[in-house]
Design a protein around this motif. Structure first.
Motif, mmCIF file in Angstrom:
data_model
loop_
_atom_site.group_PDB
_atom_site.id
_atom_site.type_symbol
_atom_site.label_atom_id
_atom_site.label_comp_id
_atom_site.label_asym_id
_atom_site.label_seq_id
_atom_site.Cartn_x
_atom_site.Cartn_y
_atom_site.Cartn_z
ATOM 1 N N ARG A 203 -0.050 11.295 2.443
ATOM 2 C CA ARG A 203 -1.211 10.561 2.963
ATOM 3 C C ARG A 203 -2.279 10.475 1.885
ATOM 4 O O ARG A 203 -2.497 11.457 1.179
ATOM 5 N N ASP B 290 -0.586 6.508 5.409
ATOM 6 C CA ASP B 290 0.591 7.370 5.414
ATOM 7 C C ASP B 290 1.822 6.506 5.150
ATOM 8 O O ASP B 290 2.137 5.619 5.941
ATOM 9 N N ARG C 69 -7.016 7.229 6.310
ATOM 10 C CA ARG C 69 -5.865 7.652 5.500
ATOM 11 C C ARG C 69 -4.731 6.664 5.654
ATOM 12 O O ARG C 69 -4.616 6.024 6.695
#
Lengths: 676, 190
Positions: A487, A482, A480
């Motif tokens: 996210r 962010d 992921r």
């Protein structure tokens, strides 16, 4: 020297999976008294299963054994022997009230009720080692070095059964001598003899056989640590790496099984003097020390507790500390938010589409081979190609193409505005953010928590030059990104990944950290690992597209339910309407209908909640091959474009020089041809 | 003689390189122009979502805010102006007006604790605020892509291609000049 080793005694120790505070003083004592190296001793005392701790004369081994027992370790002093009884393949079995008759390939073996049995349940594919390693790495990354044992016995059995399981068992007499040995493989024996224990799954039938043997045996010790234990001649090869792994593993298994019988024999011998004392070594419930300890290291057998408590107060304090550790680990494991293990890499498919260059190379190679063109002719061709300006011309074309490729890339990076995850739209996007793991991914060499890694293995070639022999990466593992507003999932497969961290190591370095898995150092091999640590600031330029839905289809759900049903001994008889002990086609159809109904109910019950916008989107490689997909550790976009500018200018300049050379050579060549 | 041919050949390659470079610049302009259009359309997607959510919000508010008919009417009017807008300019103004009236509505809601506690209102309010944030982000993105395009138009050597193929400047998303003034907050005594 070798003669000495043959007659020497061996000290086998059951390792502890976790670190304990008594280990450091023990390592110090072993170094002072026996001159043993701390690192290697630590490997032999900490880890899964058993390990060969020491090989020396009787007195030294006995002294070391005493010391280890004082520190709560379970050890065996044995004189290692070669197997004298080989295993016989099981064909069928006949179960009676007082015995089981095993009909094997060459003989009949009879297991009387109450006999002593040593068994080994093993995975010939070597998958258990691989899975253990992955789980260990994931745990280490999350819970640190003090993590609890990664598998319970039941979990270990499940993992073994998922591989290529085999069950070897040895029938022992009262003195611990092996009378017979049987080998059972999943699906290779007639399961009628198992009666109600039999199921449709061959692996579960093997498990049922193991349980049957345990039921009938007076004292049964079933070991599941083959592959995880550390013995020089009982090493396990991984089937995916070696085609002959299963055959080699069978040979290792027979050595391992034999060693287990020796340990059992040593236990029986030790039990004799204990028999008259108040603390019997072999408990009355029929489960041996081997078995008890393999169920959990915190469960000290009675006789061992006796030994420890007799030695003084230190032994008692170790037990208390262990209790504290167990509680702490349990609390930690409950608190920690565990990430799922990374998915297995996809099966590599052979590329069916050949590029023009590859095709041209193949055709040229084949025609040259057919024509029997020698190396001399090749060098002559190269010389002519150089003289005619063909080679500089080709080089110029490649260099200029590379230069323009970087120009295009630079302009693409510059022309794409930075999006925010919160409001990300589909299409080409550029995002700056910090990398976060979705899975418990740990780099294979340095064991660091990372979002991406690439490991390249090099081996010294003929001219002592490093040659790339293998490359693995984690491109199949998503992570992921962010950026503070949200996210988003990034699927790195197909991306050009530039990591700043590069580590160099050697195979033995890796093994020293993880424990010995039967491999030795190889100075001819070098590993280079590129990795992106978790939390690193990343620049991603890729194609935002709808994330694939992970919801199971009705067919998948039904298949899953049917698989579960096959393994459920209690549920299956429900469909055996004619009570004949078999599920025929009609009965199975009824089971299938029920499974479908349940799957449908489950699917309807799963109301998909409205997802947050960025949850339905992921960044991946675009469908068009020309679209770039870049993941890089860049401090700023300007840094990246500066680098691309430098590449493009260098390549274009080199291309120009190569062009001049090519034209010059070509004209010279034309001149000389005309002159001739 | 050879030197002359070498120079000629090299010049030929450089010329081809220049043509390829100009093609890259031209394609870059096309991509940038399409990016601007795409980013504009992406804002429209969110504006349409906000437009669709508004009737639900007004319906929920009506039950509680009998004394705030003016505020609600302003929202409804702004919404209809969005619908009537024919040009990008008009649309931009109408959208700005709608954003303002919505802000006023959410300010007035502070006086109605029952409405604030209403689950439907909370959900709609959250949804609309979320869309507003996304709209703001996409406007920023739109402005960034317009800015990149406009910079390219004036840079050398891109300016040659831009002039040759009549690429013209694009307008940034601008807010109403009235909204640049500071917000006046009046504190009530007692």
């Amino acid at each position: 020297m070798s003669a000495l080793l043959h007659t020497a005694d061996q000290l086998i120790v059951r390792r502890r999976p976790t670190f304990h505070e008594g280990l450091s003083p023990l390592l110090q004592t072993l170094r002072l008294e026996f001159g043993l190296d701390k690192v290697s001793v630590r490997q032999r005392l900490q880890g899964p299963g058993l390990a060969l701790f020491l090989q020396s004369d009787k007195q030294t081994v006995a002294r070391a054994k005493l010391l280890l027992e004082e520190h709560g370790y379970c050890c065996w002093q044995i004189e290692r022997q070669q197997p004298t009884v080989s295993t016989d393949m099981l064909r069928s079995l006949d179960v009676h009230g007082d015995r089981i008759d095993f009909i094997c390939k060459t003989q009949h073996v009879c297991l009387e009720r109450g006999a002593s049995v040593v068994g080994v349940l093993a995975d010939l594919s070597g998958g258990v080692v691989d899975k253990y390693l992955k789980r260990l790495l994931a745990q280490s990354a999350y819970r640190g070095a003090h993590s609890a044992d990664v598998y319970t016995r039941e979990q270990k059995i499940q993992v073994i059964l998922q591989g290529q399981p085999v069950f070897d068992f040895y029938l022992l007499d009262a003195l611990g001598n092996v009378q017979n040995a049987v080998q059972a493989m999943a699906g290779r024996f007639d399961v009628d003899g198992l009666g109600k224990r039999a199921s449709l799954s061959s692996r579960q039938n093997l498990k049922a056989l193991m349980e049957l043997v345990e039921d009938y045996a007076g004292t049964a010790s079933i070991d599941c640590d083959f592959g995880l234990s550390s013995f020089p001649d009982c090493q396990v090869e991984i089937a995916s790496e070696n085609a002959l792994a299963a055959v080699n593993n069978l040979a290792s298994l027979s050595c391992y099984g034999w060693l287990m019988t020796q340990l059992r024999g040593a236990e029986l011998m030790a039990a004799k003097p204990c028999a008259n004392s108040t603390a019997p070594c072999v408990p009355e419930n029929g489960i041996s020390i081997l078995e008890q300890l393999s169920q959990g290291d915190n469960a000290q057998p009675d006789c061992l507790t006796g030994v420890v408590s007799d030695t003084g107060r230190e032994g008692v304090s170790i037990d208390e500390e262990q209790g504290d550790f167990a509680a702490r680990h349990e609390a930690q494991s409950q608190q920690s938010n565990e990430l799922p293990p990374p998915p297995d890499p996809p099966q590599k498919r052979k590329a069916t589409r050949l590029s023009l260059v590859t095709l041209g190379g193949l055709v040229a190679g084949a025609s040259m081979t057919a024509a029997g063109i020698s190396d001399d002719l090749l060098s002559l061709l190269a010389k002519q190609g150089m003289a005619a300006g063909v080679i500089p011309g080709i080089a110029a074309a490649f260099l200029i193409w590379g230069g323009f490729h970087y120009v295009r890339l630079k302009r693409q990076v510059e022309n794409t505005p930075t999006s925010k995850v919160r409001s990300l739209a589909l299409g080409m996007v550029e995002i700056h953010g910090r990398a976060r793991r979705m899975y418990a991914l740990v780099s294979p060499m340095s064991q660091s928590a990372c979002v991406w890694y690439r490991l390249r293995k090099y081996r010294k070639g003929r001219k002592k030059k490093w040659r790339l022999i293998q490359q693995i990466d984690s491109s199949h593992v998503a992570f992921r990104l962010d950026d503070g507003t949200g996210r988003i999932v990034v699927d790195p497969s197909g991306a050009t990944v530039k990591a700043k961290t590069q580590l160099t190591g050697y195979p033995d370095q890796f093994m020293k950290v993880l424990g010995t898995f039967g491999r030795t150092a190889d100075p001819e091999e070098k590993w280079i690992e590129d990795l992106i640590y978790e939390g690193t600031a990343l620049y991603v330029l890729g194609f935002a597209q709808p994330a694939s839905t992970k919801r199971k289809s009705l067919k998948e759900r039904t298949a899953h339910r049917l698989r579960q049903l096959k393994l459920d001994h209690r549920a299956l008889p429900r469909y055996d309407t004619d009570q004949n002990g078999h599920i025929d086609a009609t009965e199975w159809q009824s089971a299938r209908r029920d499974a479908e109904q349940e799957a449908l109910r489950e699917q309807l019950a799963e109301q998909p909640s409205r997802p947050v916008q960025q949850e339905g989107v992921m960044i991946a490689k675009g469908r068009e091959r020309s679209l770039p997909f870049i993941i890089t550790e860049a401090t700023s976009e300007a840094d990246l474009t500066r680098k691309y500018r430098l590449f493009s200018i260098s390549l274009l300049a080199a291309g120009l020089v190569a062009t001049v050379l090519a034209v010059f050579k070509f004209l010279q060549f034309l001149d000389s041809t005309q002159f001739n | 003689m050879i030197t002359g041919w070498v120079i000629l050949g090299t010049l030929g390659v450089v010329l081809i390189g220049l043509v390829v470079y100009l093609i890259l610049i031209y394609n870059g302009f096309i991509a940038l122009r399409n990016n601007i259009d795409r980013n504009w359309s992406n804002i429209d997607v969110l504006l349409k979502q906000r437009y669709d959510e508004l009737p639900k919000l007004i319906k929920v508010c009506e039950g509680y805010m009998q004394h705030e008919q003016k505020t609600l009417e302003a929202v409804v009017k702004a919404r209809s102006l969005v619908n009537q807008a024919r040009t990008d300019e008009q649309n931009m103004q109408a959208q700005n007006l709608l954003t303002d009236t919505l802000k006023s509505l959410f300010m007035v809601v502070e006086r109605y604790p029952n409405l604030k506690a209403d689950r439907s209102f909370q959900q709609l309010g959250y949804r609309i605020t979320e869309i507003e944030d996304q709209i703001a982000d996409r406007r920023e993105l739109f402005n960034e892509s317009v800015n990149l395009y406009n910079i390219r138009l004036e840079q050398f050597p891109d300016i040659i291609v831009a002039r040759g193929f009549h690429f013209t400047k694009r307008k940034l998303w601008q807010i109403d000049p009235d909204h640049r003034q500071d917000v006046k907050v009046a504190w009530q005594n007692g």
